[in-house]
Design a protein around this motif. Structure first.
Motif, short mmCIF file in Angstrom:
data_model
loop_
_atom_site.label_atom_id
_atom_site.label_comp_id
_atom_site.label_asym_id
_atom_site.label_seq_id
_atom_site.Cartn_x
_atom_site.Cartn_y
_atom_site.Cartn_z
N PRO A 89 0.58 -1.25 0.43
CA PRO A 89 0.45 0.19 -0.11
C PRO A 89 0.86 1.19 0.08
O PRO A 89 2.17 0.81 0.84
N ALA A 90 -0.28 1.85 -0.38
CA ALA A 90 1.31 3.88 -0.55
C ALA A 90 0.42 5.14 0.19
O ALA A 90 0.76 6.12 0.62
N PHE A 91 -0.88 4.48 0.97
CA PHE A 91 -1.22 5.49 2.19
C PHE A 91 -1.35 6.71 1.49
O PHE A 91 -2.14 6.58 0.22
N MET A 92 -0.70 7.75 2.36
CA MET A 92 -1.25 9.19 1.66
C MET A 92 0.30 9.69 0.64
O MET A 92 0.31 10.70 0.46
N ALA A 93 0.97 8.93 0.43
CA ALA A 93 3.00 8.84 0.25
C ALA A 93 2.29 9.52 -1.64
O ALA A 93 1.70 8.57 -2.53
N GLY A 94 2.21 10.38 -1.91
CA GLY A 94 1.71 11.16 -3.34
C GLY A 94 2.76 10.54 -4.39
O GLY A 94 2.30 9.93 -5.17
N ARG A 95 3.83 10.55 -3.85
CA ARG A 95 4.84 9.55 -6.11
C ARG A 95 4.76 8.33 -5.60
O ARG A 95 4.41 7.81 -6.06
N MET A 153 -4.85 2.67 -1.32
CA MET A 153 -4.10 4.08 -1.21
C MET A 153 -5.30 4.89 0.07
O MET A 153 -5.65 4.55 -0.05
N PHE A 154 -4.51 5.68 0.52
CA PHE A 154 -5.74 6.86 1.35
C PHE A 154 -5.96 8.07 -0.19
O PHE A 154 -6.26 7.56 -1.60
N HIS A 155 -7.69 7.75 0.51
CA HIS A 155 -8.81 8.31 -1.05
C HIS A 155 -8.46 10.05 -1.41
O HIS A 155 -8.73 10.04 -1.95
N GLU A 156 -7.90 11.04 -0.30
CA GLU A 156 -7.66 11.92 -0.74
C GLU A 156 -5.84 11.83 -1.93
O GLU A 156 -4.81 12.62 -2.02
N ASN A 157 -5.03 10.52 -2.00
CA ASN A 157 -4.42 10.33 -2.85
C ASN A 157 -4.30 10.65 -4.15
O ASN A 157 -5.46 9.83 -4.62
N PRO A 158 -3.48 11.67 -4.70
CA PRO A 158 -3.75 11.72 -5.85
C PRO A 158 -4.25 11.01 -7.17
O PRO A 158 -5.07 10.66 -7.93
N GLY A 175 -7.31 3.04 1.56
CA GLY A 175 -6.56 2.63 3.02
C GLY A 175 -5.86 3.35 4.25
O GLY A 175 -7.22 4.76 4.03
N GLY A 176 -5.50 3.18 4.98
CA GLY A 176 -5.30 4.49 5.42
C GLY A 176 -4.72 5.18 4.96
O GLY A 176 -3.50 5.37 3.94
N ASP A 177 -4.03 6.67 6.12
CA ASP A 177 -2.96 7.75 5.14
C ASP A 177 -1.61 7.14 5.73
O ASP A 177 -0.61 8.10 5.60
N SER A 178 -1.69 6.34 6.53
CA SER A 178 0.23 6.04 6.71
C SER A 178 0.37 5.06 6.82
O SER A 178 -0.27 3.94 7.14
N ALA A 179 1.58 3.88 7.52
CA ALA A 179 1.82 3.43 7.59
C ALA A 179 1.68 2.20 8.64
O ALA A 179 1.30 0.65 8.89
N GLY A 180 0.82 3.12 9.41
CA GLY A 180 0.03 2.41 10.65
C GLY A 180 -1.08 1.81 10.39
O GLY A 180 -1.83 0.74 11.22
N ALA A 181 -1.34 2.10 9.22
CA ALA A 181 -3.00 1.15 8.73
C ALA A 181 -2.72 -0.01 8.24
O ALA A 181 -3.42 -1.16 7.22
N MET A 182 -1.61 0.28 8.19
CA MET A 182 -0.05 -1.77 7.52
C MET A 182 -1.55 -2.84 7.92
O MET A 182 -1.58 -3.18 7.07
#
Lengths: 65, 349
Positions: free
Chosen positions: B86-92, B116-121, B135-142
């Motif tokens: 998963p990529a969470f909120m990480a844009g790149r 990935m997090f729903h706000e990830n572009p 997914g979650g916004d950080s690796a805590g959601a792994m």
């Protein structure tokens, strides 16, 4: 300045001046060059007046030519 | 046993942090980092046979090369599903996951899944092409995100029946089925059911939600036109011949600004429209029918307006996403604000 005024309104334009068509918003190949110029000058003038007009909701401004 | 190949970035690939973001693509046997949990959850139906690791900057700035190298790694591998993130909120990282999933899917005909997090572009960019799980916004959601991906990947490799996006948990791909299985109701029946509910004032759920429109506050009127600077902006694709900024003829992501300070009108042969959404002949014969510089100059001479801004701003408005249009609009607006432009005449085609 848009031909599809309903779409212009839907996407949030507030001051809308109708144009002639999609491919030639401010011209019309079926008219003489002089008439096209009159039409264009008139509608751009309406747009300028629209910019100076107080409005309270999305407004479609009337064109005469 | 079915085979999965997993894509991770330099961080989750345990190469290093931001200092290793230029890490060139590599393929390893077995799982790495979060692939351990993934592989465990895929068992017994499937296992992670290989892991591809690529630095986020390498993928972002040398995309073609990264893709080429990764496709080369995969050319002789057998696999049944491709999983990224998963990529969470990480844009790149999100962009890399979406892009590589899309390419691998197209090239090898193997389904691809990411999260990935729903706000990830990258969600907006790739959700129509790839299964992207919310997914979650950080690796805590792994530990919450990987099980969802694994469960779905298992369904894909065993060719189990897939349920609608909302039930499975991935972002809708914009696919509507004429006939539903659960319960089996045809589109015509569903449409009439919706209409009846609407007429009765009952709640109903549309199958074609309209995109949310951001209302734009109404700008106050220009106080004194005779002193105002007016700018011309167009989505009609009018550019100098040769299209120096390579603005796309459809689905534009670029805009251009062109100096018109010395011009009384836009001359045929000097300006053309590169818009692919309409017959350009009238516009090319006289570009002023799309961008009315000649008429605006007349008003400038007459003194109805103060002056015309020195630059014409242009993009193409066909197939252009709302997200791209909003970004380009904001960028152009900022330039106009910086130049103290009073108002804009925007012509749309």
């Amino acid at each position: 300045m848009a031909n599809l005024v309903s779409i212009a309104k839907t996407v949030g334009a507030n001051r809308i001046v109708p144009t002639v068509s999609i491919p030639y918003p401010l011209g019309d190949p079926s008219l003489s060059l002089e008439d096209q110029w009159k039409l264009r000058k008139h509608r751009v003038g309406v747009a300028l007046d629209a910019l100076a007009t107080e409005i309270t909701e999305p407004t479609i401004f009337e064109v005469k030519i | 046993m079915k085979k999965a190949i997993h894509y991770v970035n330099q961080f989750f690939g345990q190469i290093g942090g931001e200092d290793q973001a230029d890490f060139a693509p590599e393929i390893r046997e077995g799982f790495v980092g979060p692939g351990m949990l993934l592989s465990k959850l895929l068992a017994p139906e499937a296992t992670v046979t290989h892991t591809i690791i690529c630095g986020d900057n390498f993928f972002g700035s040398r995309k073609e090369e990264a893709i080429e190298r990764i496709l080369h790694f995969l050319r002789d591998k057998e696999f049944d599903v491709f999983i990224a993130g998963p990529a969470f909120m990480a844009g790149r990282y999100g962009f890399a996951c979406g892009e590589i999933c899309k390419v691998v899917q197209e090239r090898f005909g193997v389904p691809a899944v990411t999260s990935m997090f729903h706000e990830n572009p990258a969600v907006e960019m790739f959700r129509r092409d790839v299964y992207i799980f919310a997914g979650g916004d950080s690796a805590g959601a792994m530990r919450k995100d990987i099980p969802k991906v694994a469960a779905f990947a298992k369904k894909l490799v065993t060719k189990s029946e897939l349920r609608p996006a909302k039930e499975e948990g991935y972002f809708p791909r914009g696919i509507r089925l004429e006939a539903f299985q659960y319960p089996p109701v045809s589109g015509a029946d569903r449409a009439v059911d919706m209409l009846l509910k609407k007429l009765n004032g009952e709640p109903f759920e549309t199958e074609m939600p309209m995109p949310k429109i951001n209302r734009v506050p109404i700008a106050p009127p220009v106080a004194n036109l005779r002193e105002a600077t007016i700018a011309l902006v167009t989505s009609g694709g009018v550019v100098p011949v040769g299209n120096p900024d390579r603005i796309q003829s459809a689905s534009a992501t670029k805009w251009g600004k062109y100096n018109i300070a010395d011009q009384q009108s836009l001359k045929a042969g000097e300006y053309v429209t590169i818009h692919a959404g309409f017959d350009p002949s009238a516009g090319n014969e006289n570009p002023n029918v799309i961008v009315p510089l000649d008429a605006l100059r007349a008003y400038e001479r007459e003194g109805k307006i103060g002056r015309i801004h020195d630059y014409l701003y242009c993009t193409v408005g066909t197939g252009t996403t709302q997200a791209e249009a909003s970004r380009m609009g904001a960028e152009i607006a900022q330039q106009l604000l910086d130049a103290q432009v009073s108002a804009v005449v925007l012509t749309a085609t």
